[in-house]
Design a protein around this motif. Structure first.
Motif, PDB file in Angstrom:
ATOM      1  N   ALA C  28       3.636  -1.094 -11.233  1.00  0.00           N
ATOM      2  CA  ALA C  28       2.566  -1.890 -10.611  1.00  0.00           C
ATOM      3  C   ALA C  28       2.629  -3.338 -11.086  1.00  0.00           C
ATOM      4  O   ALA C  28       2.480  -4.272 -10.297  1.00  0.00           O
ATOM      5  N   THR C  29       2.878  -3.533 -12.365  1.00  0.00           N
ATOM      6  CA  THR C  29       2.966  -4.894 -12.894  1.00  0.00           C
ATOM      7  C   THR C  29       4.192  -5.607 -12.323  1.00  0.00           C
ATOM      8  O   THR C  29       4.128  -6.787 -11.986  1.00  0.00           O
ATOM      9  N   PHE C  30       5.283  -4.876 -12.205  1.00  0.00           N
ATOM     10  CA  PHE C  30       6.503  -5.440 -11.588  1.00  0.00           C
ATOM     11  C   PHE C  30       6.183  -5.920 -10.170  1.00  0.00           C
ATOM     12  O   PHE C  30       6.518  -7.045  -9.785  1.00  0.00           O
ATOM     13  N   ALA C  31       5.480  -5.088  -9.412  1.00  0.00           N
ATOM     14  CA  ALA C  31       5.121  -5.448  -8.039  1.00  0.00           C
ATOM     15  C   ALA C  31       4.191  -6.664  -8.015  1.00  0.00           C
ATOM     16  O   ALA C  31       4.303  -7.532  -7.152  1.00  0.00           O
ATOM     17  N   ARG C  32       3.278  -6.726  -8.990  1.00  0.00           N
ATOM     18  CA  ARG C  32       2.374  -7.875  -9.077  1.00  0.00           C
ATOM     19  C   ARG C  32       3.180  -9.142  -9.373  1.00  0.00           C
ATOM     20  O   ARG C  32       2.949 -10.191  -8.803  1.00  0.00           O
ATOM     21  N   CYS C  33       4.165  -9.012 -10.270  1.00  0.00           N
ATOM     22  CA  CYS C  33       5.015 -10.161 -10.629  1.00  0.00           C
ATOM     23  C   CYS C  33       5.788 -10.686  -9.412  1.00  0.00           C
ATOM     24  O   CYS C  33       6.035 -11.878  -9.317  1.00  0.00           O
ATOM     25  N   VAL C  34       6.186  -9.800  -8.509  1.00  0.00           N
ATOM     26  CA  VAL C  34       6.953 -10.273  -7.352  1.00  0.00           C
ATOM     27  C   VAL C  34       6.046 -10.625  -6.172  1.00  0.00           C
ATOM     28  O   VAL C  34       6.530 -10.920  -5.085  1.00  0.00           O
ATOM     29  N   GLY C  35       4.721 -10.548  -6.389  1.00  0.00           N
ATOM     30  CA  GLY C  35       3.799 -11.096  -5.406  1.00  0.00           C
ATOM     31  C   GLY C  35       3.117 -10.108  -4.478  1.00  0.00           C
ATOM     32  O   GLY C  35       2.525 -10.510  -3.481  1.00  0.00           O
ATOM     33  N   PHE C  36       3.180  -8.825  -4.789  1.00  0.00           N
ATOM     34  CA  PHE C  36       2.471  -7.860  -3.948  1.00  0.00           C
ATOM     35  C   PHE C  36       0.960  -8.020  -4.100  1.00  0.00           C
ATOM     36  O   PHE C  36       0.476  -8.339  -5.174  1.00  0.00           O
ATOM     37  N   ASP C  37       0.231  -7.767  -3.004  1.00  0.00           N
ATOM     38  CA  ASP C  37      -1.226  -7.885  -3.107  1.00  0.00           C
ATOM     39  C   ASP C  37      -1.838  -6.574  -3.618  1.00  0.00           C
ATOM     40  O   ASP C  37      -1.172  -5.555  -3.720  1.00  0.00           O
ATOM     41  N   ARG C  38      -3.115  -6.657  -3.924  1.00  0.00           N
ATOM     42  CA  ARG C  38      -3.845  -5.579  -4.568  1.00  0.00           C
ATOM     43  C   ARG C  38      -3.765  -4.252  -3.794  1.00  0.00           C
ATOM     44  O   ARG C  38      -3.490  -3.200  -4.386  1.00  0.00           O
ATOM     45  N   ASP C  39      -3.946  -4.319  -2.461  1.00  0.00           N
ATOM     46  CA  ASP C  39      -3.950  -3.088  -1.667  1.00  0.00           C
ATOM     47  C   ASP C  39      -2.597  -2.378  -1.716  1.00  0.00           C
ATOM     48  O   ASP C  39      -2.521  -1.164  -1.860  1.00  0.00           O
ATOM     49  N   ARG C  40      -1.548  -3.174  -1.591  1.00  0.00           N
ATOM     50  CA  ARG C  40      -0.215  -2.564  -1.609  1.00  0.00           C
ATOM     51  C   ARG C  40       0.108  -2.034  -3.000  1.00  0.00           C
ATOM     52  O   ARG C  40       0.805  -1.030  -3.137  1.00  0.00           O
ATOM     53  N   ILE C  41      -0.380  -2.711  -4.016  1.00  0.00           N
ATOM     54  CA  ILE C  41      -0.134  -2.219  -5.377  1.00  0.00           C
ATOM     55  C   ILE C  41      -0.850  -0.885  -5.592  1.00  0.00           C
ATOM     56  O   ILE C  41      -0.302   0.037  -6.197  1.00  0.00           O
ATOM     57  N   ASP C  42      -2.054  -0.751  -5.038  1.00  0.00           N
ATOM     58  CA  ASP C  42      -2.761   0.534  -5.122  1.00  0.00           C
ATOM     59  C   ASP C  42      -1.965   1.636  -4.425  1.00  0.00           C
ATOM     60  O   ASP C  42      -1.824   2.743  -4.942  1.00  0.00           O
ATOM     61  N   ASP C  43      -1.440   1.318  -3.232  1.00  0.00           N
ATOM     62  CA  ASP C  43      -0.620   2.294  -2.500  1.00  0.00           C
ATOM     63  C   ASP C  43       0.608   2.691  -3.323  1.00  0.00           C
ATOM     64  O   ASP C  43       0.957   3.870  -3.429  1.00  0.00           O
ATOM     65  N   LEU C  44       1.227   1.669  -3.872  1.00  0.00           N
ATOM     66  CA  LEU C  44       2.439   1.873  -4.653  1.00  0.00           C
ATOM     67  C   LEU C  44       2.173   2.729  -5.892  1.00  0.00           C
ATOM     68  O   LEU C  44       2.937   3.648  -6.213  1.00  0.00           O
ATOM     69  N   LYS C  45       1.039   2.471  -6.552  1.00  0.00           N
ATOM     70  CA  LYS C  45       0.713   3.245  -7.755  1.00  0.00           C
ATOM     71  C   LYS C  45       0.554   4.722  -7.414  1.00  0.00           C
ATOM     72  O   LYS C  45       1.059   5.597  -8.116  1.00  0.00           O
ATOM     73  N   THR C  46      -0.153   4.995  -6.323  1.00  0.00           N
ATOM     74  CA  THR C  46      -0.339   6.396  -5.938  1.00  0.00           C
ATOM     75  C   THR C  46       0.994   7.024  -5.534  1.00  0.00           C
ATOM     76  O   THR C  46       1.329   8.120  -5.984  1.00  0.00           O
ATOM     77  N   ALA C  47       1.779   6.332  -4.720  1.00  0.00           N
ATOM     78  CA  ALA C  47       3.047   6.908  -4.262  1.00  0.00           C
ATOM     79  C   ALA C  47       4.005   7.146  -5.430  1.00  0.00           C
ATOM     80  O   ALA C  47       4.637   8.200  -5.517  1.00  0.00           O
ATOM     81  N   VAL C  48       4.095   6.176  -6.334  1.00  0.00           N
ATOM     82  CA  VAL C  48       5.013   6.328  -7.470  1.00  0.00           C
ATOM     83  C   VAL C  48       4.578   7.490  -8.365  1.00  0.00           C
ATOM     84  O   VAL C  48       5.404   8.301  -8.790  1.00  0.00           O
ATOM     85  N   SER C  49       3.277   7.620  -8.604  1.00  0.00           N
ATOM     86  CA  SER C  49       2.885   8.734  -9.469  1.00  0.00           C
ATOM     87  C   SER C  49       3.107  10.076  -8.786  1.00  0.00           C
ATOM     88  O   SER C  49       3.479  11.046  -9.446  1.00  0.00           O
ATOM     89  N   GLU C  50       2.945  10.133  -7.466  1.00  0.00           N
ATOM     90  CA  GLU C  50       3.237  11.389  -6.756  1.00  0.00           C
ATOM     91  C   GLU C  50       4.719  11.746  -6.867  1.00  0.00           C
ATOM     92  O   GLU C  50       5.076  12.905  -7.084  1.00  0.00           O
ATOM     93  N   ALA C  51       5.584  10.744  -6.701  1.00  0.00           N
ATOM     94  CA  ALA C  51       7.020  11.002  -6.822  1.00  0.00           C
ATOM     95  C   ALA C  51       7.351  11.481  -8.239  1.00  0.00           C
ATOM     96  O   ALA C  51       8.153  12.398  -8.428  1.00  0.00           O
TER      97      ALA C  51
END
Lengths: 121, 153, 154
Positions: C28-51
């Protein structure tokens, strides 16, 4: 080695048994949530509100626990509602279909007013 | 994990490894991973804040000095979880050693205000904030900082 | 200073429930560093933890002492995250996941929402074919940069 990140507690407000879930709802949450549900059910609760707070992490294992609660709620003819979910987890609950089985409110105040008013009507 | 990698770790240890590009900003990845881990290990808020600062200083040192901002070079952060402590080791791939005198010096704010270079607080901060700190050479040749923070229950 | 087009982050963590949280935080922090917004980071956090929990539970079958390895790559156009286990079990699932109605009626296990969530939250979510000779399962999640469409000028 990593500590559990969930605190579960119970409150009663008029007709509603509120189960506060503070922290993460993952595979580790099962016993705590099920125990709380059984406790309020034994006490005769008809309206149950799961109030989420600081829920930064709810995963599919946690959602499975909630599906289990929905199954029990249906079996006991109780009513279930959720409150306090972030926008993201409201979306997730809609995606998996949990929103069909329980009303979702922004916060516990809104939920309590709605449920108590409906129950009194 | 291969046998080679498990050989050095005790059964009661858990290791998380991060490999980061040498670009300023990515130290935040290590800070957030370390703080999330420490929180779940049961560290208090002020200790976590101290850990974050120390990790940030160690990783930015590795990016700036060890790897000289070369983005193709990695900074390797190992977070080792034990029952009673968290060990953070930060390794760069640089060939440039940290000056011994620099590692042990105590900076002085009034002196710093007189100089053009107002930096140099990183290593001192790490020493102040962590319970144990050790500067060594990694087997591969880079600089390595090993920091330990104890869990007081 | 040497700059690169691709930024690569690698994370390796113990294959045990609870540790996926740390990987999720790091990504999530990596995604924030490359400029992802809050909503996409939330999506990413859920998807990554599911994987990750699929990899821990099914790929590594919760065998003690194994690891999960994540590689995140950002190239300016997309963020690609590969999650690899050590392949104690090949667990690629076929067919549609059970519906919530089936789950609540007790006709299907309550678990198994992960793949559905990942598919909906990421722009791409799929297993990778075993091309590099490893026994492990590898799951890939991709989020593409959204191109802002400009309103035509009048």
């Amino acid at each position: 080695m990593l500590e559990d990140e969930l605190t579960v507690s119970i409150r009663i407000n008029e007709k509603v048994a509120i189960i506060d879930l503070i922290g993460d709802v993952t595979t580790f949450a099962e016993e705590k949530i099920n125990n709380a549900y059984q406790e309020v059910t034994k006490a005769g609760a008809q309206h149950i509100l799961l109030n989420f707070r600081q829920n930064d992490y709810i995963n599919s294992a946690g959602i499975a626990i909630l599906i289990g609660i929905v199954t029990e709620v249906n079996r006991h003819n109780q009513k279930l509602a959720f409150s306090g979910l972030s926008q993201h987890f409201q979306k997730i609950f809609r995606m998996v279909g949990l929103a069909q089985y329980a009303d979702i409110y922004q916060d516990d105040q809104e939920a309590l007013e709605a449920i108590n008013n409906a129950a009194a009507a | 994990m291969s046998n080679e990698e498990t050989a050095g770790s005790k059964p009661s240890e858990k290791v998380i490894e991060l490999r980061l590009p040498s670009r300023l900003g990515y130290e935040r990845v290590a800070m957030d991973a370390a703080s999330s881990l420490a929180r779940r290990m049961g560290f208090e808020g002020d200790r976590i804040a101290a850990l974050k600062t120390a990790v940030s200083e160690a990783v930015t040192n590795a990016i700036e000095h060890g790897n000289q901002h070369n983005e193709t070079m990695k900074v390797v952060v190992l977070l080792t979880v034990r029952d009673d402590e968290l060990i953070v080791s930060v390794t760069d791939q640089g060939s440039k050693s940290i000056d011994e005198a620099y590692v042990s010096r105590v900076p002085n704010i009034s002196e710093a205000m007189q100089k053009d270079d107002k930096g140099g607080w990183g290593i001192w901060l790490i020493r102040e904030l962590m319970d144990e700190v050790e500067f060594t050479k990694a087997p591969g040749g880079g600089n390595q900082v090993r920091m330990v923070i104890h869990l007081e229950r | 200073m040497t700059t690169t087009r691709q930024h690569i982050i690698e994370i390796s963590f113990p294959s045990e429930f609870g540790y996926e949280v740390i990987a999720r935080e790091a990504i999530a922090t990596f995604a924030r560093c490359v400029g992802f917004d809050r909503d996409r980071i939330d999506d990413l956090k859920t998807a990554v933890s599911e994987a990750c929990i699929n990899a821990i539970e099914h790929g590594n079958k919760k065998v003690h002492g194994l690891t999960i390895d994540i590689v995140g790559v950002y190239d300016g156009n997309m963020l690609q995250i590969d999650i690899a286990d050590q392949g104690i079990q090949q667990y690629q699932v076929a067919g549609a996941p059970a519906t919530i109605e089936e789950k609540i009626a007790g006709k299907a296990p309550a678990r198994g929402m992960g793949l559905l969530l990942m598919t909906q939250l990421a722009d791409e979510a799929h297993f990778l074919p075993d091309t590099n000779g490893t026994r492990g399962n590898r799951f890939r999640l991709i989020w593409r940069e959204r191109v802002e469409t400009l309103e035509p000028e009048h």
